[in-house]
Design an enzyme around this catalytic site. Structure first.
Site, PDB file in Angstrom:
ATOM      1  N   TYR A 129       2.896   4.020  -6.522  1.00 14.26           N
ATOM      2  CA  TYR A 129       1.520   4.069  -7.033  1.00 14.26           C
ATOM      3  C   TYR A 129       0.502   3.534  -6.034  1.00 14.26           C
ATOM      4  O   TYR A 129      -0.699   3.753  -6.178  1.00 14.26           O
ATOM      5  CB  TYR A 129       1.416   3.266  -8.337  1.00 14.26           C
ATOM      6  CG  TYR A 129       1.878   1.839  -8.177  1.00 14.26           C
ATOM      7  CD1 TYR A 129       0.988   0.838  -7.808  1.00 14.26           C
ATOM      8  CD2 TYR A 129       3.216   1.505  -8.356  1.00 14.26           C
ATOM      9  CE1 TYR A 129       1.421  -0.461  -7.622  1.00 14.26           C
ATOM     10  CE2 TYR A 129       3.651   0.205  -8.178  1.00 14.26           C
ATOM     11  CZ  TYR A 129       2.752  -0.777  -7.807  1.00 14.26           C
ATOM     12  OH  TYR A 129       3.191  -2.059  -7.614  1.00 14.26           O
ATOM     13  N   MET A 139      -0.722   0.745   0.218  1.00  6.88           N
ATOM     14  CA  MET A 139      -1.081  -0.664   0.066  1.00  6.88           C
ATOM     15  C   MET A 139      -0.065  -1.332  -0.874  1.00  6.88           C
ATOM     16  O   MET A 139      -0.345  -1.562  -2.050  1.00  6.88           O
ATOM     17  CB  MET A 139      -2.499  -0.826  -0.485  1.00  6.88           C
ATOM     18  CG  MET A 139      -2.975  -2.267  -0.448  1.00  6.88           C
ATOM     19  SD  MET A 139      -4.640  -2.489  -1.109  1.00  6.88           S
ATOM     20  CE  MET A 139      -4.288  -2.445  -2.866  1.00  6.88           C
ATOM     21  N   PRO A 140       1.131  -1.611  -0.358  1.00  4.38           N
ATOM     22  CA  PRO A 140       2.133  -2.259  -1.211  1.00  4.38           C
ATOM     23  C   PRO A 140       1.635  -3.609  -1.717  1.00  4.38           C
ATOM     24  O   PRO A 140       0.988  -4.356  -0.985  1.00  4.38           O
ATOM     25  CB  PRO A 140       3.331  -2.448  -0.279  1.00  4.38           C
ATOM     26  CG  PRO A 140       3.089  -1.571   0.893  1.00  4.38           C
ATOM     27  CD  PRO A 140       1.611  -1.403   0.994  1.00  4.38           C
ATOM     28  N   HIS A 141       1.940  -3.878  -2.974  1.00  4.58           N
ATOM     29  CA  HIS A 141       1.587  -5.173  -3.560  1.00  4.58           C
ATOM     30  C   HIS A 141       2.338  -5.342  -4.872  1.00  4.58           C
ATOM     31  O   HIS A 141       2.838  -4.373  -5.430  1.00  4.58           O
ATOM     32  CB  HIS A 141       0.075  -5.284  -3.804  1.00  4.58           C
ATOM     33  CG  HIS A 141      -0.468  -4.256  -4.734  1.00  4.58           C
ATOM     34  ND1 HIS A 141      -0.713  -2.958  -4.338  1.00  4.58           N
ATOM     35  CD2 HIS A 141      -0.798  -4.312  -6.048  1.00  4.58           C
ATOM     36  CE1 HIS A 141      -1.185  -2.268  -5.371  1.00  4.58           C
ATOM     37  NE2 HIS A 141      -1.234  -3.060  -6.431  1.00  4.58           N
ATOM     38  N   ALA A 142       2.414  -6.572  -5.309  1.00  4.13           N
ATOM     39  CA  ALA A 142       3.016  -6.891  -6.595  1.00  4.13           C
ATOM     40  C   ALA A 142       2.065  -7.844  -7.312  1.00  4.13           C
ATOM     41  O   ALA A 142       0.968  -8.143  -6.817  1.00  4.13           O
ATOM     42  CB  ALA A 142       4.400  -7.509  -6.406  1.00  4.13           C
TER      43      ALA A 142
END
Length: 159
Positions: free
Chosen positions: A57, A66-69
Site C-alpha cells: 500500500y 514509502m515503507p512504514h509501520a
C-alpha cells in the site's frame, strides 16, 4: 520533522544498493534507522507483516515506495531514510520500485500532517525518480530535496 534534517541526523541516505527482492529492499531501507536508534529492529518485521497482509500500500507512485509501520511497532523517534537501488525490485502486485523513502513516525499526526506533505512535494519535482537514481552522493540527494522547499504546500508546516 524536517525531511533533509532527518536524513542528515540519522545518516540515512544510501545510494546504488542491490536487493534480491522487496523484503531485502525494505531491510536495506530500515537498516539506517535501526543503526541510528530511530527504530527498533522489530519495525522491519512489522512492515513485512503489514505488506504480506495488506499488500504494498505504500507504493506512492511508479518507481517509489514509502515503507512504514505504526508508531507502536518500534518507532523511537521521527525519522526518514532514503535508498536508491541499482536494479528495481518487484512487489507482489507487480509494481517495480527503485527508490525507497522509509518513514518512522511517532504519531499518526506526524505521519499525516508533517511527513506526507514533504514527501508529496519532493516527488512532484520533474523526473525526480530518474534524478534521484543519478545521484552519486548524499549531498546530491539533499540538493535535490532542497529544490522542493519553497512549495506552497509546505507553507506554515511544522517541521
Amino acid at each position: 520533522m524536517n525531511l533533509p534534517n532527518a536524513l542528515i541526523e540519522n545518516n540515512s541516505i544510501r545510494i546504488g544498493l542491490l536487493a534480491k527482492d522487496w523484503k531485502e529492499a525494505v531491510q536495506l531501507s530500515v537498516n539506517p534507522l535501526i543503526e541510528s536508534g530511530a527504530v527498533k529492529p522489530e519495525y522491519y518485521d512489522a512492515i513485512i507483516a503489514s505488506t504480506e497482509t495488506y499488500g504494498p500500500y505504500y507504493i506512492l507512485m511508479p518507481g517509489m515506495a514509502m515503507p512504514h509501520a505504526r508508531p507502536e511497532d518500534g518507532v523511537k523517534h521521527d525519522a526518514f531514510s532514503l535508498i536508491t537501488l541499482k536494479k528495481p525490485i518487484k512487489f507482489s502486485d507487480g509494481k517495480s520500485v527503485s527508490v525507497l523513502l522509509t518513514l518512522a513516525a511517532t504519531s499518526s499526526k506526524i505521519h499525516t500532517s508533517v511527513a506526507i506533505p514533504q514527501v508529496i512535494v519532493l516527488f512532484e519535482l520533474e523526473n525526480v525518480i530518474e534524478r534521484l537514481l543519478q545521484c552519486q552522493t548524499a549531498k546530491e540527494v539533499l540538493a535535490l530535496i532542497d529544490e522542493s522547499k519553497n512549495s506552497p504546500y509546505l507553507t506554515g508546516l511544522e517541521t
